[in-house]
Design a protein around this motif. Structure first.
Motif, PDB file in Angstrom:
ATOM      1  N   ALA A 146     -26.561  54.828   4.187  1.00 35.84           N
ATOM      2  CA  ALA A 146     -27.119  53.488   3.985  1.00 35.84           C
ATOM      3  C   ALA A 146     -28.609  53.574   3.671  1.00 35.84           C
ATOM      4  CB  ALA A 146     -26.872  52.631   5.222  1.00 35.84           C
ATOM      5  N   TYR A 147     -29.342  54.412   4.414  1.00 38.43           N
ATOM      6  CA  TYR A 147     -30.766  54.599   4.108  1.00 38.43           C
ATOM      7  C   TYR A 147     -30.943  55.186   2.713  1.00 38.43           C
ATOM      8  CZ  TYR A 147     -32.024  53.848   9.051  1.00 38.43           C
ATOM      9  OH  TYR A 147     -32.230  53.306  10.301  1.00 38.43           O
ATOM     10  N   ASP A 148     -30.114  56.166   2.381  1.00 35.92           N
ATOM     11  CA  ASP A 148     -30.221  56.819   1.085  1.00 35.92           C
ATOM     12  C   ASP A 148     -29.942  55.827  -0.051  1.00 35.92           C
ATOM     13  OD1 ASP A 148     -30.615  59.122  -0.525  1.00 35.92           O
ATOM     14  OD2 ASP A 148     -28.448  59.296  -0.781  1.00 35.92           O
ATOM     15  N   ARG A 149     -28.946  54.999   0.136  1.00 36.80           N
ATOM     16  CA  ARG A 149     -28.604  53.992  -0.869  1.00 36.80           C
ATOM     17  C   ARG A 149     -29.759  53.019  -1.094  1.00 36.80           C
ATOM     18  NH1 ARG A 149     -24.276  49.377   0.449  1.00 36.80           N
ATOM     19  NH2 ARG A 149     -24.453  48.142  -1.462  1.00 36.80           N
ATOM     20  N   LEU A 150     -30.422  52.630  -0.006  1.00 33.76           N
ATOM     21  CA  LEU A 150     -31.548  51.709  -0.117  1.00 33.76           C
ATOM     22  C   LEU A 150     -32.765  52.381  -0.737  1.00 33.76           C
ATOM     23  CD1 LEU A 150     -32.303  48.769   0.633  1.00 33.76           C
ATOM     24  CD2 LEU A 150     -33.161  49.653   2.805  1.00 33.76           C
ATOM     25  N   ARG A 444     -40.433  56.170  -6.406  1.00 34.15           N
ATOM     26  CA  ARG A 444     -39.484  55.201  -6.947  1.00 34.15           C
ATOM     27  C   ARG A 444     -39.615  53.873  -6.207  1.00 34.15           C
ATOM     28  NH1 ARG A 444     -35.651  57.457 -10.281  1.00 34.15           N
ATOM     29  NH2 ARG A 444     -35.559  59.744 -10.295  1.00 34.15           N
ATOM     30  N   THR A 445     -39.628  52.800  -6.953  1.00 34.77           N
ATOM     31  CA  THR A 445     -39.720  51.476  -6.355  1.00 34.77           C
ATOM     32  C   THR A 445     -38.399  51.114  -5.688  1.00 34.77           C
ATOM     33  OG1 THR A 445     -41.342  50.732  -7.968  1.00 34.77           O
ATOM     34  CG2 THR A 445     -40.109  49.029  -6.795  1.00 34.77           C
ATOM     35  N   VAL A 446     -38.468  50.748  -4.412  1.00 35.75           N
ATOM     36  CA  VAL A 446     -37.264  50.325  -3.689  1.00 35.75           C
ATOM     37  C   VAL A 446     -37.295  48.830  -3.368  1.00 35.75           C
ATOM     38  CG1 VAL A 446     -36.909  52.625  -2.717  1.00 35.75           C
ATOM     39  CG2 VAL A 446     -38.231  50.939  -1.413  1.00 35.75           C
ATOM     40  N   TYR A 447     -38.483  48.232  -3.484  1.00 32.99           N
ATOM     41  CA  TYR A 447     -38.647  46.819  -3.128  1.00 32.99           C
ATOM     42  C   TYR A 447     -39.798  46.256  -3.939  1.00 32.99           C
ATOM     43  CZ  TYR A 447     -39.631  42.774  -0.016  1.00 32.99           C
ATOM     44  OH  TYR A 447     -39.851  41.520   0.507  1.00 32.99           O
ATOM     45  N   VAL A 453     -34.399  46.839  -4.948  1.00 29.45           N
ATOM     46  CA  VAL A 453     -34.006  47.334  -6.263  1.00 29.45           C
ATOM     47  C   VAL A 453     -32.585  47.884  -6.265  1.00 29.45           C
ATOM     48  CG1 VAL A 453     -34.536  49.072  -8.027  1.00 29.45           C
ATOM     49  CG2 VAL A 453     -36.392  47.807  -6.911  1.00 29.45           C
ATOM     50  N   ASN A 454     -32.196  48.581  -5.205  1.00 27.07           N
ATOM     51  CA  ASN A 454     -30.941  49.332  -5.204  1.00 27.07           C
ATOM     52  C   ASN A 454     -29.781  48.641  -4.499  1.00 27.07           C
ATOM     53  OD1 ASN A 454     -32.302  51.561  -6.449  1.00 27.07           O
ATOM     54  ND2 ASN A 454     -33.121  52.112  -4.440  1.00 27.07           N
ATOM     55  N   VAL A 455     -30.057  47.624  -3.692  1.00 23.94           N
ATOM     56  CA  VAL A 455     -29.023  46.992  -2.873  1.00 23.94           C
ATOM     57  C   VAL A 455     -29.202  45.479  -2.918  1.00 23.94           C
ATOM     58  CG1 VAL A 455     -28.012  46.825  -0.561  1.00 23.94           C
ATOM     59  CG2 VAL A 455     -28.983  48.997  -1.328  1.00 23.94           C
ATOM     60  N   ASP A 456     -28.093  44.773  -2.996  1.00 25.47           N
ATOM     61  CA  ASP A 456     -28.108  43.313  -2.972  1.00 25.47           C
ATOM     62  C   ASP A 456     -28.173  42.859  -1.511  1.00 25.47           C
ATOM     63  OD1 ASP A 456     -27.463  40.568  -2.939  1.00 25.47           O
ATOM     64  OD2 ASP A 456     -26.178  40.738  -4.704  1.00 25.47           O
ATOM     65  N   ARG A 457     -29.361  42.467  -1.063  1.00 32.16           N
ATOM     66  CA  ARG A 457     -29.544  42.113   0.354  1.00 32.16           C
ATOM     67  C   ARG A 457     -28.626  40.967   0.767  1.00 32.16           C
ATOM     68  NH1 ARG A 457     -35.411  40.678   2.803  1.00 32.16           N
ATOM     69  NH2 ARG A 457     -35.571  39.704   0.738  1.00 32.16           N
ATOM     70  N   LYS A 458     -28.565  39.911  -0.013  1.00 35.87           N
ATOM     71  CA  LYS A 458     -27.750  38.755   0.380  1.00 35.87           C
ATOM     72  C   LYS A 458     -26.279  39.122   0.494  1.00 35.87           C
ATOM     73  CE  LYS A 458     -26.765  33.900  -0.558  1.00 35.87           C
ATOM     74  NZ  LYS A 458     -25.329  34.056  -0.204  1.00 35.87           N
TER      75      LYS A 458
END
Length: 498
Positions: A146-150, A444-447, A453-458
């Motif tokens: 999960a951390y890696d995906r984010l 790399r931009t994550v937010y 950027v990488n995960v749909d929070r909602k």
């Protein structure tokens, strides 16, 4: 590899001088190449040196190293799951009522909060994982995944423990103190956490091998606490460290009851006891340490250990107020951790820094108090020292990882801020998560602008809400009943302690 990038800002904090003075570049830029800081200088100089490189940032922005949450456990908070903020020992019993949350959803929930407040690295201390080696490894990898995906950087550790899972006493004592009807329920629960020390070592080695060489993932050792480990368990932790050199993170002396346990166990203070097993040294971080004595601190200083201060958690669970000023006076690396949750029941690192700055200001004109620069070091350079990443993170000097936070400084200071107050003071006192414009990890931009950027929070939070809204099961009700019985047992057990 991603293309090189220039980041311009009015102010860039690259690190700290040996005396703790912030190193600031004004009207400057950083060059990021291959996930690291490749160059830095004034804005004009950097434009001339790198005219073809894509640029971002500019006026009204400030850049700081990514913040490091050096002590974290779970996503959905115990309070959200129905556990009140009892004193720690009662809280352990209260937590028995918590339902098991899918580890990927649980991890993402708190990771969203961390990143949105500028955290790029987390020390994840995994305290509870039922089942055999295969089940524990699966759960660990779902958390790490999960951390890696984010896109976060994570130092993961599975907490080693082999005794005293509810009381600071044998599990059989706890079972015998329960009402007879609850004993089979409690016995089944405790049996689910029955990995031997050899099997726990196997988990460590398997994870270490699986994630070896990964830029953003590292595996630590976490001897859980003195009361949770037999002498054999402490010896195992020392052997793992000696064999691999992996850093260790150990809860210690969080409450006065843990200090009393150490006295009853014998052979010196808790710090003296773990020293006997060779655990003290620069590779050890002591988490909490609220009840460290002067002699304990002297021993820590002599051996160069790190300490992680968990300000909000200590307050919420009535553990006491750590003497942060005494910690800082040792000159040791003192990190900052949010633990289960901060004072607002979230994982806002900017707020946690403000808590640490404000709480530890005793009365008197000449009494010591932490400076904003010291607190900022706790959340950056000193936090880095408690992880396997060490010198690679915690600053923005040439060669370090491009883990950084871009702040909308106009938003931090709106509607006004007198310029006579220094950058670190304004940052720690006034910056809020709403001012975090962009977060980068390994270049790399994550937010950015409130979006991951990488995960749909909602979508992920909606999944979590749907899962939590399912009807309670018979097992859920059984565990809630056990929690109620256990709280009474724990309360009575400790009546004559301290």
């Amino acid at each position: 590899m991603s293309a090189p990038l220039l980041i311009f800002a009015d102010t860039i904090l690259t690190g700290f001088d040996p005396d703790g003075t912030p190193i600031l570049l004004e009207q400057a830029a950083l060059l990021i190449r291959d996930g690291r800081i490749a160059d830095a200088g004034t804005a004009d100089t950097m434009r001339r040196r790198h005219p073809e490189v894509e640029a971002m940032g500019g006026r009204g922005k400030a850049v700081i190293p990514g913040l490091i949450n050096a002590h974290h456990h779970v996503g959905v908070t115990p309070f959200q799951m129905g556990a009140q903020d009892h004193p720690l020992e009662l809280w352990f019993a209260e937590r028995l009522r918590m339902r098991d949350v899918p580890p990927d959803l649980d991890t993402l929930y708190s990771a969203f909060e961390m990143v949105a407040s500028g955290v790029t690295t987390v020390q994840h201390l995994h305290s509870r994982a039922p089942g055999d080696v295969t089940a524990v490894l699966d759960r660990a990898n779902r958390i790490i995944g999960a951390y890696d995906r984010l896109g976060m950087r994570v130092s993961y550790s599975f907490a080693m423990r082999d005794q005293n899972r509810v009381l600071y006493d044998d599990d059989q004592v706890f079972l015998e103190l329960l009402p007879a009807a609850m004993r089979p329920v409690a016995a089944r629960y405790l049996a689910g956490f029955g990995l031997s020390l050899d099997e726990q070592a196997q988990v460590f080695y398997e994870l270490r091998n699986q994630h070896s060489g990964k830029e953003r993932i590292a595996i630590q050792i976490a001897p859980a606490n003195l009361h949770w480990l037999s002498n054999a368990g402490l010896e195992m932790a020392a052997r793992l460290h000696d064999a691999t050199g992996a850093p260790m993170h150990m809860h210690l002396l969080e409450t006065p009851y843990q200090r009393e346990y150490a006295a009853r166990r014998g052979q010196g203070s808790a710090v003296e006891q773990i020293q006997r097993f060779g655990l003290l040294g620069p590779d050890l971080t002591i988490g909490h340490g609220v009840w460290l004595s002067r002699d304990d601190l002297a021993l820590c200083k002599e051996n160069g250990v790190c300490i992680c201060h968990n300000c909000s958690s200590n307050l919420r669970l009535k553990s006491g107020t750590a003497d942060l000023n005494a910690f800082l006076a040792t000159g040791l690396p003192i990190a900052l951790g949010i633990d289960e949750a901060g004072i607002n029941d979230d994982r806002d690192m900017l707020q946690e820094m403000r808590m640490a700055l404000t709480l530890h200001r005793p009365s008197g004109h000449h009494s010591p108090a932490p400076t904003a620069a010291q607190v900022l070091q706790m959340a950056t350079r000193h936090g880095a020292a408690t992880t396997p990443f060490r010198e690679r993170i915690g600053g923005l000097a040439k060669g370090q990882a491009a883990d950084l936070v871009v702040l909308d400084w106009d938003r931090v200071t709106y509607p006004w801020q007198d310029s006579r107050n220094g950058f670190a003071d304004v940052l720690v006192r006034r910056a809020k998560a709403e001012a975090v414009a962009q977060v980068m990890v390994a270049g790399r931009t994550v937010y950015a602008d409130g979006t991951f950027v990488n995960v749909d929070r909602k979508a992920e939070l909606d999944r979590l809400k749907k899962w939590q809204s399912r009807p309670r099961t018979a097992l859920d009700e059984e565990m809630a009943e056990l929690a109620d019985a256990a709280i009474d047992v724990v309360h009575d057990y400790y009546k004559n302690w301290r």
